[in-house]
Scaffold this active site. Structure first.
Site, PDB file in Angstrom:
ATOM      1  N   HIS A  30      11.682  19.620   0.896  1.00  0.00           N
ATOM      2  CA  HIS A  30      10.579  19.562   1.919  1.00  0.00           C
ATOM      3  C   HIS A  30      10.213  21.027   2.542  1.00  0.00           C
ATOM      4  O   HIS A  30      10.756  21.687   3.313  1.00  0.00           O
ATOM      5  CB  HIS A  30      11.114  18.847   3.266  1.00  0.00           C
ATOM      6  CG  HIS A  30      10.027  18.518   4.265  1.00  0.00           C
ATOM      7  ND1 HIS A  30      10.119  17.453   5.071  1.00  0.00           N
ATOM      8  CD2 HIS A  30       8.819  19.208   4.587  1.00  0.00           C
ATOM      9  CE1 HIS A  30       8.929  17.549   5.967  1.00  0.00           C
ATOM     10  NE2 HIS A  30       8.211  18.442   5.818  1.00  0.00           N
ATOM     11  N   HIS A  34       5.351  12.099   5.110  1.00  0.00           N
ATOM     12  CA  HIS A  34       5.735  12.457   6.511  1.00  0.00           C
ATOM     13  C   HIS A  34       5.782  11.378   7.336  1.00  0.00           C
ATOM     14  O   HIS A  34       4.599  10.664   7.361  1.00  0.00           O
ATOM     15  CB  HIS A  34       5.088  13.581   7.110  1.00  0.00           C
ATOM     16  CG  HIS A  34       5.392  14.988   6.534  1.00  0.00           C
ATOM     17  ND1 HIS A  34       5.127  15.153   5.139  1.00  0.00           N
ATOM     18  CD2 HIS A  34       5.848  16.160   7.333  1.00  0.00           C
ATOM     19  CE1 HIS A  34       5.354  16.545   4.850  1.00  0.00           C
ATOM     20  NE2 HIS A  34       5.565  17.277   6.236  1.00  0.00           N
ATOM     21  N   GLU A  59       8.222  11.933  12.287  1.00  0.00           N
ATOM     22  CA  GLU A  59       8.466  13.166  13.001  1.00  0.00           C
ATOM     23  C   GLU A  59       7.993  13.283  14.527  1.00  0.00           C
ATOM     24  O   GLU A  59       8.948  13.435  15.238  1.00  0.00           O
ATOM     25  CB  GLU A  59       7.645  14.288  12.042  1.00  0.00           C
ATOM     26  CG  GLU A  59       7.659  15.693  12.743  1.00  0.00           C
ATOM     27  CD  GLU A  59       6.884  16.771  12.014  1.00  0.00           C
ATOM     28  OE1 GLU A  59       5.737  16.443  11.322  1.00  0.00           O
ATOM     29  OE2 GLU A  59       7.010  17.993  12.157  1.00  0.00           O
ATOM     30  N   HIS A  89       6.282  23.363   2.647  1.00  0.00           N
ATOM     31  CA  HIS A  89       4.858  23.248   2.447  1.00  0.00           C
ATOM     32  C   HIS A  89       4.778  24.768   1.978  1.00  0.00           C
ATOM     33  O   HIS A  89       5.256  25.936   2.751  1.00  0.00           O
ATOM     34  CB  HIS A  89       4.157  23.289   3.760  1.00  0.00           C
ATOM     35  CG  HIS A  89       4.331  21.915   4.374  1.00  0.00           C
ATOM     36  ND1 HIS A  89       3.571  20.657   4.143  1.00  0.00           N
ATOM     37  CD2 HIS A  89       5.430  21.283   5.264  1.00  0.00           C
ATOM     38  CE1 HIS A  89       4.160  19.923   4.827  1.00  0.00           C
ATOM     39  NE2 HIS A  89       5.373  19.962   5.316  1.00  0.00           N
ATOM     40  N   ASP A 139      10.825  23.188   5.634  1.00  0.00           N
ATOM     41  CA  ASP A 139       9.323  22.890   6.118  1.00  0.00           C
ATOM     42  C   ASP A 139       8.728  24.036   6.114  1.00  0.00           C
ATOM     43  O   ASP A 139       7.816  23.999   5.189  1.00  0.00           O
ATOM     44  CB  ASP A 139       9.516  22.169   7.647  1.00  0.00           C
ATOM     45  CG  ASP A 139       8.556  21.126   7.826  1.00  0.00           C
ATOM     46  OD1 ASP A 139       7.591  20.730   7.102  1.00  0.00           O
ATOM     47  OD2 ASP A 139       8.522  20.807   8.906  1.00  0.00           O
ATOM     48  N   ASP A 140       8.596  24.784   7.034  1.00  0.00           N
ATOM     49  CA  ASP A 140       7.567  26.069   7.231  1.00  0.00           C
ATOM     50  C   ASP A 140       8.237  27.235   7.494  1.00  0.00           C
ATOM     51  O   ASP A 140       8.043  27.673   8.612  1.00  0.00           O
ATOM     52  CB  ASP A 140       6.168  25.673   7.981  1.00  0.00           C
ATOM     53  CG  ASP A 140       5.683  24.360   7.580  1.00  0.00           C
ATOM     54  OD1 ASP A 140       4.859  24.441   6.679  1.00  0.00           O
ATOM     55  OD2 ASP A 140       5.857  23.345   8.416  1.00  0.00           O
TER      56      ASP A 140
HETATM   57  N1  ADE Z   1       2.249  20.522   7.549  1.00  0.00           N
HETATM   58  C1  ADE Z   1       3.215  21.525   7.581  1.00  0.00           C
HETATM   59  N2  ADE Z   1       4.149  21.334   8.216  1.00  0.00           N
HETATM   60  C2  ADE Z   1       4.146  20.074   8.754  1.00  0.00           C
HETATM   61  C3  ADE Z   1       4.889  19.428   9.519  1.00  0.00           C
HETATM   62  N3  ADE Z   1       6.072  19.432   9.877  1.00  0.00           N
HETATM   63  N4  ADE Z   1       4.677  17.869   9.749  1.00  0.00           N
HETATM   64  C4  ADE Z   1       3.307  17.691   9.193  1.00  0.00           C
HETATM   65  N5  ADE Z   1       2.318  18.299   8.701  1.00  0.00           N
HETATM   66  C5  ADE Z   1       2.992  19.654   8.209  1.00  0.00           C
HETATM   67 ZN    ZN Z   2       6.545  19.092   6.548  1.00  0.00          ZN
END
Ligand code: ADE
Ligand code: ZN
Length: 326
Positions: free
Chosen positions: A16, A196, A199, A18, A277-278
């Protein structure tokens, strides 16, 4: 060995991630400069100070702004290569990463520019760093289904490069059902699907992802615990959840890592995995996510090893490839 050294030494997966979320401020300024574009912040320090979020949307606004300096194929290559060198140094053996084509095509960047830059770096990473990969194309759920259809059309000549489609961006108000037709078409075309769900959104969105989008994994899925029937389904079918601890903390999905749902999920026999994630925005790559959670929850070495093995189990590696690690 310490828990930290143990985590560093474990072979890991990332399921997971991006790629636009790996854009470190230093690289962002460098690429902006060579593209003769201005960033709204004076310098790296000022930009980093803006990384404070109360929810998903506040993060997304900054994340899309950051991605807007990516123009040329080499920009996407450099972004992806920087990520791969970073995680290869953290003993990550296999990655299944997302990219968001609409973030770029809506600014006039051609689909192929984005795809080729990312894909060439992934290929080079496999050869030079030994990190294997799969690529997942996400639809932005705040846009309409027609835009997603257009994006799917652009992906059809590239089934050799793109294995799966996913769904990301602003969750609440944009349920999976909004995209049921485009996911149906993607499935008919042979793509795997993920989404997703849960969340910030309710358990109903997880049900929709399973029953309408036919996903093989749920990205996040935190809120499944609100629905015992759903937990039972996820456990029985061993549907993987791709959890993102530091993301959850930074986006206020959890107040404290000590309150993270992972232990409850493990107690219910859910197939949970740890991911970043990011990472450029949330303060940590794979080892930092494992370490943050291990510290907060007092996880044992066998528990941490199980989480890493779950990553291989939940991946789309074939059984022979998985066998090396589980
Ligand atoms: N795009 C990048 N990170 C995300 C996340 N945690 N949830 C939804 N969209 C995303
Ligand atoms: Zn994500």
């Amino acid at each position: 060995t310490s828990i930290q050294t143990f985590i560093e030494g474990l072979p890991k997966t990332e399921l997971h991630l991006h790629i636009e979320g790996t854009f470190e401020p230093e690289l962002m300024f460098k690429i902006a400069k060579r593209n003769h574009l201005k960033i709204d912040y004076a310098d790296v320090e000022a930009l980093k100070r803006a990384y404070s979020f109360n929810n998903l949307q506040e993060f997304l606004d900054i994340y899309y702004a950051g991605a807007s300096v990516l123009i040329k194929e080499v920009d996407f290559y450099d972004l992806t290569w920087a990520y791969l060198t970073k995680v290869s140094g953290q003993n990550v053996k296999h990655v299944e990463i997302f990219f968001d084509p609409q973030t770029h095509t809506d600014r006039g960047v051609p689909f192929e520019t984005v795809l080729y830059g990312i894909y060439k770096a992934l290929k080079d990473g496999q050869e030079q760093l030994g990190v294997s990969f799969k690529l997942i194309m996400c639809f932005l759920r705040h846009l309409d289904e027609a835009s997603a259809f257009k994006t799917l059309e652009q992906a059809l000549p590239h089934k050799d490069k793109i294995l799966a489609v996913g769904l990301d961006s602003s969750e609440v108000g944009n349920p999976p059902s909004k995209f049921k037709n485009v996911f149906k078409k993607a499935l008919e075309e042979g793509f795997l699907t993920v989404a997703h769900a849960g969340e910030e959104g309710p358990p109903e969105y997880i049900w929709e992802a399973l029953d309408l989008l036919m996903v093989t994994r749920i990205d996040h899925g935190n809120r499944c615990l609100d629905d015992p029937k759903l937990v039972k389904r996820l456990a029985e079918q061993q549907i993987p959840l791709t959890l993102c601890p530091l993301s959850n903390l930074e986006l206020k999905v959890v107040r404290d890592l000590k309150e993270h749902p992972l232990p409850t999920m493990m107690a219910h026999n859910l197939l949970v995995t740890i991911n970043s994630d990011d990472p450029a925005y949330f303060g940590g790559y794979m080892n930092e996510n494992y370490w943050g959670l291990a510290q907060a929850l007092n996880l044992s070495k066998p528990q941490i090893a199980t989480l890493a093995k779950n990553g291989f189990k939940a991946s789309w590696l074939n059984n022979d490839e998985k066998q090396k690690y589980i």
